[in-house]
Each structure stands twice: as C-alpha cells, then as structure tokens.
Design an enzyme around this catalytic site. Structure first.
Site, PDB file in Angstrom:
ATOM      1  CB  THR A  80      48.290  80.717 -30.145  1.00 44.86           C
ATOM      2  OG1 THR A  80      47.781  79.551 -29.509  1.00 44.86           O
ATOM      3  CG2 THR A  80      48.878  81.660 -29.117  1.00 44.86           C
ATOM      4  N   GLY A 108      47.570  88.057 -39.512  1.00 45.11           N
ATOM      5  CA  GLY A 108      46.810  87.075 -38.743  1.00 45.11           C
ATOM      6  C   GLY A 108      45.969  87.792 -37.702  1.00 45.11           C
ATOM      7  CG  ASP A 109      44.846  85.441 -34.290  1.00 47.49           C
ATOM      8  OD1 ASP A 109      46.016  85.295 -34.710  1.00 47.49           O
ATOM      9  OD2 ASP A 109      44.358  84.744 -33.387  1.00 47.49           O
ATOM     10  NE  ARG A 163      47.925  84.865 -41.878  1.00 45.78           N
ATOM     11  CZ  ARG A 163      48.175  84.526 -40.625  1.00 45.78           C
ATOM     12  NH1 ARG A 163      49.279  84.929 -40.031  1.00 45.78           N
ATOM     13  NH2 ARG A 163      47.323  83.783 -39.950  1.00 45.78           N
ATOM     14  N   GLY A 220      44.865  82.055 -37.039  1.00 51.51           N
ATOM     15  CA  GLY A 220      44.311  83.389 -36.875  1.00 51.51           C
ATOM     16  C   GLY A 220      43.161  83.690 -37.810  1.00 51.51           C
ATOM     17  CB  THR A 224      51.188  83.922 -31.366  1.00 50.19           C
ATOM     18  OG1 THR A 224      50.778  83.783 -32.714  1.00 50.19           O
ATOM     19  CG2 THR A 224      51.041  85.375 -30.939  1.00 50.19           C
TER      20      THR A 224
HETATM   21  N1  ASP Z   1      47.721  83.245 -34.650  1.00 48.88           N
HETATM   22  C1  ASP Z   1      48.925  83.570 -35.366  1.00 48.88           C
HETATM   23  C2  ASP Z   1      48.565  84.125 -36.715  1.00 48.88           C
HETATM   24  O1  ASP Z   1      47.515  83.799 -37.231  1.00 48.88           O
HETATM   25  C3  ASP Z   1      49.877  82.455 -35.568  1.00 48.88           C
HETATM   26  C4  ASP Z   1      49.917  81.398 -34.517  1.00 48.88           C
HETATM   27  O2  ASP Z   1      49.687  81.658 -33.359  1.00 48.88           O
HETATM   28  O3  ASP Z   1      50.214  80.242 -34.868  1.00 48.88           O
HETATM   29  O4  ASP Z   1      49.367  84.822 -37.281  1.00 48.88           O
END
Ligand code: ASP
Length: 307
Positions: free
Chosen positions: A215, A194-195, A192, A218, A164
């Site tokens: 990152t 994520g965070d 889906r 998530g 991210t």
């Molecule tokens: N945190 C991000 C998500 O869950 C992905 C990442 O940063 O790897 O979508």
C-alpha cells in the site's frame, strides 16, 4: 489464515467466516473486499473513495490465485461498485490479465456488474475544497482545461489521503490468494494507475512460497516490482521477514520521482506473517491477522523500517 490492512477491518470477519465454512481463499478475499468497496466511510476504496484531479472516481483492483498463478486486474474503472469482482471475472472469463478504461467499462457491463454512483457527497465536498485552496486564480478561469501536471505533483505532497485494501489468505486446501482494491492516489492525474492493479508490483501470490501486497506510494513499488520481489527473495531462501526487509532496501535506492511511504504485507506458505512500513503511519500501517488456531482476530502494528 487471513492478513488484511486497516482498510480491511469491515471485511475481515466476513472473509474469516468464508474460510471457517470451508470456502476458498478466492471467495474469502472477494467477499471481504466487496464490503469495503461498498462502505462509504472508507475514503480510499470503492464508493466514498477519493477522486482524481477532475473529481472523477477511477477504481483499480486485482486478484491473484497462487495455485495456478492466474490473475485478473482492472484499472481506472468508473461507475461500478465492485472492482474486485470485475477483476476476478477478468481472471475467470477472459484470456487477458488486465483491462483498463473504456474496455474495463464494457466488460463490467457485459458481466452485469453492479453500477453505482461512486462519488460520495463527502468526497465531492473535500475535493472541491482542495481545488479552491490549491488551484491558481488564472487556472480556475479555465479549469480543467489547464496543465494538470503541477497539480498532480502538488497532490502527491499531501499524499496522506491514499490507501488501498489488501487481503492475503490461505484456505483449507492451502491455496494462497492476494487481492487489492483502491480508488488510488487522491487527486492524481486522470488515467493514472497505481500499483494495486499491477501484478508483481502491488500484489503477488504463489502457493509454493506465499503472497505479498503493498500500500501507499504505488509509483515506488511499480519501479522496484515489490510484491514479486518479496516472493522471489523467499524462493531464494529468505524468511518472510528477510524478504520484506530486502524489498524495503530496494525501495531505499529510489531518490527521484514520487517518494513517500510504502507498507509491505506478506505471508509465507506456512502462515508466517510480516508487515513492514517505511514510516510510522500509526493506524494506517496497522493490520489484522487471523489464523485457524487463534481465538480472535488480532490487530497489530507494522514494524517501521525507515526509508
Ligand atoms: N498504492 C495505492 C496506489 O498507488 C494507493 C495507496 O495504497 O495509498 O494507487
């Protein structure tokens, strides 16, 4: 001041230029992230990012303004180049904080956001290779009308391809902003989130204390509200480093479900920075830091705190 992670490399100069020219932290972050979203060499954000299990690009982004706690977020956005700008428009033009799926698409169209074919040839080839190597012969016959759940778990195992871009910034007026953008977990179950688009999990900003963005996994930071927790720990008197460590300890409590790496990036209102990682992710847990008094942007490594 700017703090961005390794994905932010191609946007950090632009963000710095905006701040040096007395621009706002909102503009600095949006303009920095737009460069990353348009760069096809970055395989986790915007065009050239990683598709879901069906080979479709679904992008998430969010921005939060610490001066008034307004926030805008967009989830599972398809076919638009700059998810971060759509997220900012959600914050500035709607009474809502978050739009997903078809509504996100409609809103992007309404504000004339730039359309783009988000799946690069490289990402498509990589995706097709993974499908060939991991989908059973039986499932291949009916793909994608098969149970996708086991493939979501499988893709989580080699979740090294995540990523991210996160930006935290403080401008001359001392306004603090956090921003994120991602194509999310590579080969995740369609739909889906994520965070990164979840205010309080993937990002948070509050001028009174500081800002935080996360990152990697998530699923974990959603379950422990990591970004908001870091700010709350600072509110209760912790330094930015103590706050990050405490939030990392909260993640330690998780043992079931999707478990993996998390990187927490945070700044306090005085410009102190802290980046901690649960694993040594080498370049993936490095970050860029620039403050007014620095001659150049520094490239640093997160401190590893083992989960
Ligand atoms: N945190 C991000 C998500 O869950 C992905 C990442 O940063 O790897 O979508």
């Amino acid at each position: 001041m700017i703090l961005t992670n390794c994905e932010g490399r191609v946007g950090v100069n632009k963000a710095r230029e905006v701040l040096i020219n007395n621009g706002s932290s909102l503009d600095a972050i949006e303009q920095g992230i737009r460069l990353i979203e348009a760069d096809t060499t970055i395989d986790s954000v915007g065009r050239g990012g990683s598709p879901n299990l069906l080979g479709e690009m679904e992008c998430d982004a969010a921005i939060m303004d610490g001066s008034n706690l307004l926030a805008g977020s967009i989830g599972a956005l398809k076919d638009y180049l700059h998810a971060i700008s759509v997220a900012r428009a959600v914050m500035e033009k709607l009474p809502h904080v978050m739009l997903v799926g078809e509504g996100a698409h409609q809103f992007a169209q309404e504000i004339n956001a730039e359309k783009a074919d988000m799946l690069s040839d490289e990402a498509r080839i990589k995706h097709e290779k993974w499908i060939r190597e991991n989908v059973s012969t039986d499932d291949m016959k009916n793909w994608p009308n098969v149970s996708l759940a086991k493939y979501a778990w499988l893709s989580g195992k080699d979740y090294a391809s995540g990523g991210t871009v996160v930006f935290l910034a403080i401008d001359a007026k001392e306004n603090i902003v956090a921003g994120t953008s991602t194509s999310g977990w590579a080969r995740s179950y369609p739909g889906r989130l994520g965070d990164s688009p979840i205010i309080g999990a993937g990002l948070y900003a509050d001028n009174r204390y500081g800002a935080c963005a996360c990152t990697h996994n998530g699923e974990m930071t959603i379950r422990t509200s990591t970004a908001r927790s870091v700010i709350l720990y600072m509110k209760k008197g912790a330094s930015v480093k103590e706050a990050c460590n405490e939030a990392m300890r909260d993640l330690l409590y998780l043992h079931e479900g999707q478990i993996g790496a998390v990187v927490i990036h945070a700044i306090d209102k005085n410009g102190n920075a802290c980046v901690v990682s649960s694993h040594d992710l080498k370049e993936k847990s490095s970050y860029y830091l620039w403050k007014d008094e620095m001659k150049s942007i520094e490239h640093k490594q997160a401190e590893v705190i083992k989960l």
